[in-house]
Design an enzyme around this catalytic site. Structure first.
Site, PDB file in Angstrom:
ATOM      1  N   GLU A  54       8.390   1.855  11.570  1.00 10.17           N
ATOM      2  CA  GLU A  54       9.637   2.857  11.376  1.00 10.17           C
ATOM      3  C   GLU A  54       8.633   4.354  11.377  1.00 10.17           C
ATOM      4  OE1 GLU A  54      12.485   2.198  11.657  1.00 10.17           O
ATOM      5  OE2 GLU A  54      12.779   0.320  10.782  1.00 10.17           O
TER       6      GLU A  54
ATOM      7  N   CYS B 123      13.464  10.918   6.975  1.00 10.77           N
ATOM      8  CA  CYS B 123      13.122  10.856   8.274  1.00 10.77           C
ATOM      9  C   CYS B 123      14.587  11.010   9.258  1.00 10.77           C
ATOM     10  CB  CYS B 123      12.428   9.313   8.642  1.00 10.77           C
ATOM     11  SG  CYS B 123      13.717   8.122   7.989  1.00 10.77           S
TER      12      CYS B 123
ATOM     13  N   LYS C  88       0.782  -1.005  -0.047  1.00 15.51           N
ATOM     14  CA  LYS C  88       0.130   0.168  -0.042  1.00 15.51           C
ATOM     15  C   LYS C  88       1.029   1.261   0.106  1.00 15.51           C
ATOM     16  CE  LYS C  88      -2.252   3.022   1.638  1.00 15.51           C
ATOM     17  NZ  LYS C  88      -2.052   4.496   1.118  1.00 15.51           N
TER      18      LYS C  88
ATOM     19  N   GLU D 272       7.899  17.475  14.479  1.00 15.92           N
ATOM     20  CA  GLU D 272       8.764  16.914  13.276  1.00 15.92           C
ATOM     21  C   GLU D 272       8.010  17.980  12.106  1.00 15.92           C
ATOM     22  OE1 GLU D 272       7.518  13.108  11.406  1.00 15.92           O
ATOM     23  OE2 GLU D 272       9.744  13.011  10.869  1.00 15.92           O
TER      24      GLU D 272
HETATM   25  P1  NAD Z   1       1.541   8.812   7.027  1.00 21.17           P
HETATM   26  O1  NAD Z   1       1.461   8.130   8.378  1.00 21.17           O
HETATM   27  O2  NAD Z   1       0.553   9.835   6.942  1.00 21.17           O
HETATM   28  O3  NAD Z   1       1.039   7.898   5.820  1.00 21.17           O
HETATM   29  C1  NAD Z   1       1.844   6.661   5.469  1.00 21.17           C
HETATM   30  C2  NAD Z   1       1.301   5.498   4.896  1.00 21.17           C
HETATM   31  O4  NAD Z   1       0.057   5.220   5.969  1.00 21.17           O
HETATM   32  C3  NAD Z   1       0.384   6.017   3.517  1.00 21.17           C
HETATM   33  O5  NAD Z   1       0.451   4.941   2.750  1.00 21.17           O
HETATM   34  C4  NAD Z   1      -1.020   6.209   4.232  1.00 21.17           C
HETATM   35  O6  NAD Z   1      -2.049   6.069   3.270  1.00 21.17           O
HETATM   36  C5  NAD Z   1      -1.196   5.268   5.263  1.00 21.17           C
HETATM   37  N1  NAD Z   1      -2.195   5.506   6.414  1.00 21.17           N
HETATM   38  C6  NAD Z   1      -2.682   6.614   6.546  1.00 21.17           C
HETATM   39  N2  NAD Z   1      -3.721   6.397   7.674  1.00 21.17           N
HETATM   40  C7  NAD Z   1      -3.511   4.952   7.890  1.00 21.17           C
HETATM   41  C8  NAD Z   1      -4.447   4.093   8.714  1.00 21.17           C
HETATM   42  N3  NAD Z   1      -5.168   4.566   9.617  1.00 21.17           N
HETATM   43  N4  NAD Z   1      -4.227   2.712   8.830  1.00 21.17           N
HETATM   44  C9  NAD Z   1      -3.141   2.280   8.022  1.00 21.17           C
HETATM   45  N5  NAD Z   1      -2.580   3.041   7.024  1.00 21.17           N
HETATM   46  C10 NAD Z   1      -2.865   4.466   6.698  1.00 21.17           C
HETATM   47  O7  NAD Z   1       3.094   9.235   6.813  1.00 21.17           O
HETATM   48  P2  NAD Z   1       3.463  10.239   5.574  1.00 21.17           P
HETATM   49  O8  NAD Z   1       3.241  11.574   5.808  1.00 21.17           O
HETATM   50  O9  NAD Z   1       3.384   9.382   4.249  1.00 21.17           O
HETATM   51  O10 NAD Z   1       4.963  10.251   5.750  1.00 21.17           O
HETATM   52  C11 NAD Z   1       5.761  11.014   6.466  1.00 21.17           C
HETATM   53  C12 NAD Z   1       6.224  10.292   7.756  1.00 21.17           C
HETATM   54  O11 NAD Z   1       6.969   9.079   7.613  1.00 21.17           O
HETATM   55  C13 NAD Z   1       6.957  11.308   8.857  1.00 21.17           C
HETATM   56  O12 NAD Z   1       6.588  10.863  10.099  1.00 21.17           O
HETATM   57  C14 NAD Z   1       8.621  10.400   8.528  1.00 21.17           C
HETATM   58  O13 NAD Z   1       9.121  10.725   9.820  1.00 21.17           O
HETATM   59  C15 NAD Z   1       7.922   9.079   8.536  1.00 21.17           C
HETATM   60  N6  NAD Z   1       8.934   8.134   7.912  1.00 21.17           N
HETATM   61  C16 NAD Z   1       9.937   7.388   8.914  1.00 21.17           C
HETATM   62  C17 NAD Z   1      10.940   6.877   8.374  1.00 21.17           C
HETATM   63  C18 NAD Z   1      11.646   5.961   9.269  1.00 21.17           C
HETATM   64  O14 NAD Z   1      12.265   5.083   8.904  1.00 21.17           O
HETATM   65  N7  NAD Z   1      11.533   5.923  10.565  1.00 21.17           N
HETATM   66  C19 NAD Z   1      11.207   6.725   7.010  1.00 21.17           C
HETATM   67  C20 NAD Z   1      10.363   7.720   6.247  1.00 21.17           C
HETATM   68  C21 NAD Z   1       9.436   8.221   6.623  1.00 21.17           C
END
Ligand code: NAD
Length: 492
Positions: free
Chosen positions: A264, A298, A190, A396
């Site tokens: 993550e 991240c 997804k 963040e």
């Molecule tokens: P997000 O959490 O908004 O979305 C990530 C994914 O989750 C998307 O595919 C989204 O559609 C899905 N999603 C949203 N709501 C959901 C739910 N209720 N149930 C299941 N899936 C759901 O994150 P984003 O805005 O896409 O990405 C940015 C974030 O990712 C930042 O916080 C960043 O720090 C983090 N990040 C962390 C790492 C790491 O390795 N720790 C790496 C990259 C990004």
């Protein structure tokens, strides 16, 4: 449309008919109710294409296919054969390097040069690495005197849901997909609704490489699609990268079916410059750790702390280099800062710049959108004069924005570094070996870099503590997550 982004516009036209469909049982298909949403190019704000809007019914269809395939030939195939197919996926990614880098840059707004040199080669390497790693993995065995022999065998977990964010779309998806496949699982991917293109492209590359149909499935969509994966009793594990709050929702939705979870999550990473730091290297690398990928990594060090003895030297050097960064068309070779990923994210980052103003911050660079372009461009921003309690220092932002705060003693800085709910990564710059070891060991993050940043070896544990994640990925840690162990005891 300003002339300055002609190249991006031309690439966008090249992919005018690239629509993102689901990939289920080896076929690209539309949503059951045939609905779609627009994929927006953050550089031009144009619609690049349509994306199938996956709802629960679409996810359930993909899960059913993955469930049927989980005890099929992919699981029983000799490891050597599976490894060759995994390696071939990596090869096919490299054969399509140019296309994938173009799609990634179009979708995210990141510089094409970065996608071509980092995102896509790393995606290929994820497959090459796990193709080899899985083959060389040994199993535990214990001789218990002359009583028994115990040994543990590894099995795939089953159906794994891979839910991903938008910042490094292909790199992060393959970081999960490669070990999940290497371990013999079937998957439902997804990708982020904001960046669906490269996942769409590689789904079929897996089939071309020889992965049996039904093993790799992909459903596009918003949170509802991710939630359907988390809730399903037929999904055995979820590997998720994204925001901390989304992780909480996934954990709640997964609880009734007791899935394995790997998270993550977000970060607010410190970058600490001690007095003995090699200033040239610290400044050079801090440019990257602050603004690479528009600060949308991240691991970026968005909280910068500088010892007061070298504060002016470091800050002046960083400001001078930041002012020289080229912002603009991601398809221009010299561009270092492209557009941030979406309108929603652009508004979020700009709102933090308002908070910085209200909190009395001083902008040494940036502090506003870039008005040379129509797209979602934000000037690289360095803020000083904020206290540790400002939301810009604590939350963040995930954009091209850093805060700088001076410090005087090791005790004081250690307290500031750890005074956060996050615990992903930290970077420290020092020539004092004792200081490096002492401070690094006391930092509450999953990763500490000393005199470097973003230097990865895929065998090492990767992940965060506190609100930055649960579990580790990389090498043996990935294999542990994507397999189940059965211990067998033979009485002697
Ligand atoms: P997000 O959490 O908004 O979305 C990530 C994914 O989750 C998307 O595919 C989204 O559609 C899905 N999603 C949203 N709501 C959901 C739910 N209720 N149930 C299941 N899936 C759901 O994150 P984003 O805005 O896409 O990405 C940015 C974030 O990712 C930042 O916080 C960043 O720090 C983090 N990040 C962390 C790492 C790491 O390795 N720790 C790496 C990259 C990004």
């Amino acid at each position: 449309m300003p002339n300055k982004i002609q190249k991006n516009k031309a690439i966008q036209e090249k992919y005018a008919s690239f629509n993102c469909l689901h990939y289920i049982d080896g076929e690209y298909i539309a949503s059951i109710n045939d609905t779609t949403f627009d994929n927006i190019n953050p550089v031009t704000k144009d619609v690049i294409g349509k994306v199938a809007n996956g709802r629960k019914a679409d996810v359930d269809r993909a899960i059913a296919v993955a469930k049927k395939a989980k005890n099929g030939p992919w699981k029983t195939m000799p490891l050597n054969e599976r490894s060759k197919i995994i390696r071939k996926i990596g090869d096919l990614i490299l054969e399509n390097l140019e296309i994938l880098a173009e799609l990634e840059s179009l979708d995210t707004g990141k510089p094409f040069s970065l996608a071509k040199s980092l995102d896509i080669p790393r995606a290929a390497y994820n497959f090459h690495f796990f193709a080899d790693y899985m083959i060389s993995t040994s199993q535990e065995s214990f001789q218990q005197d002359d009583v028994a022999l115990h040994y543990a065998v590894r099995k795939p977990v089953g159906v794994v849901g891979l839910i991903n964010p938008w910042n490094l779309p292909l790199l992060l998806m393959t970081w999960k997909l490669a070990p999940a496949l290497a371990a013999g699982n079937t998957v439902v991917m997804k990708p982020s609704e904001v960046t669906p293109m490269t996942a769409t492209f590689i789904a079929d590359l897996c089939t071309q490489a020889g992965v049996p149909k039904g093993v790799v499935n992909l459903v596009h969509g918003f949170g509802e699609a991710g939630a359907a994966l988390s809730e399903s009793k037929d999904v055995d594990a979820i590997a998720f990268t994204g925001e901390t709050l989304t992780g909480t929702a996934i954990m709640q939705a997964s609880a009734p079916s007791l899935k394995k979870l790997s998270f993550e999550l977000g970060g607010k990473n410190p970058n600490v410059i001690f007095a003995s730091a090699n200033m040239e290297e610290a400044i050079e690398t801090s440019i990257r750790s602050s603004f690479l990928n528009q600060g949308e990594v991240c691991l970026c060090g968005s909280r910068v702390y500088v010892h007061e003895a070298v504060y002016d030297e470091f800050v002046n050097g960083l400001v001078e280099k930041t002012k020289n960064l080229k912002i603009g068309d991601p398809f221009e070779e010299e561009t270092f800062v492209g557009a941030v990923v979406s309108e929603e994210h652009y508004n979020k980052v700009l709102s933090y710049l308002e908070i910085a103003k209200e909190d009395g911050g001083t902008f040494l660079t940036g502090g506003q959108k870039n008005s040379d372009y129509d797209g979602y461009f934000i000037n690289p921003t360095i803020i000083t004069g904020l206290t540790k309690d400002s939301r810009c220092v604590r939350e963040e932002i995930f954009g091209p924005v850093i805060t700088i705060i001076p410090f005087a003693t090791d005790e004081e800085i250690l307290e500031q570094i750890n005074d956060t709910s996050y615990g992903l990564a930290a970077t420290i710059w020092t020539s004092d070996l004792r200081q490096a070891h002492t401070i690094a060991a006391k930092i509450e993050t999953g990763i500490v870099w000393v005199n470097t940043w973003f230097l990865r070896d895929l065998r090492t544990p990767f992940g965060g503590m506190k609100s930055s994640g649960i579990g580790r990925e990389g090498g043996a840690h990935s294999i542990d997550f994507y397999t189940e162990l059965t211990n067998i005891t033979i009485k002697l």
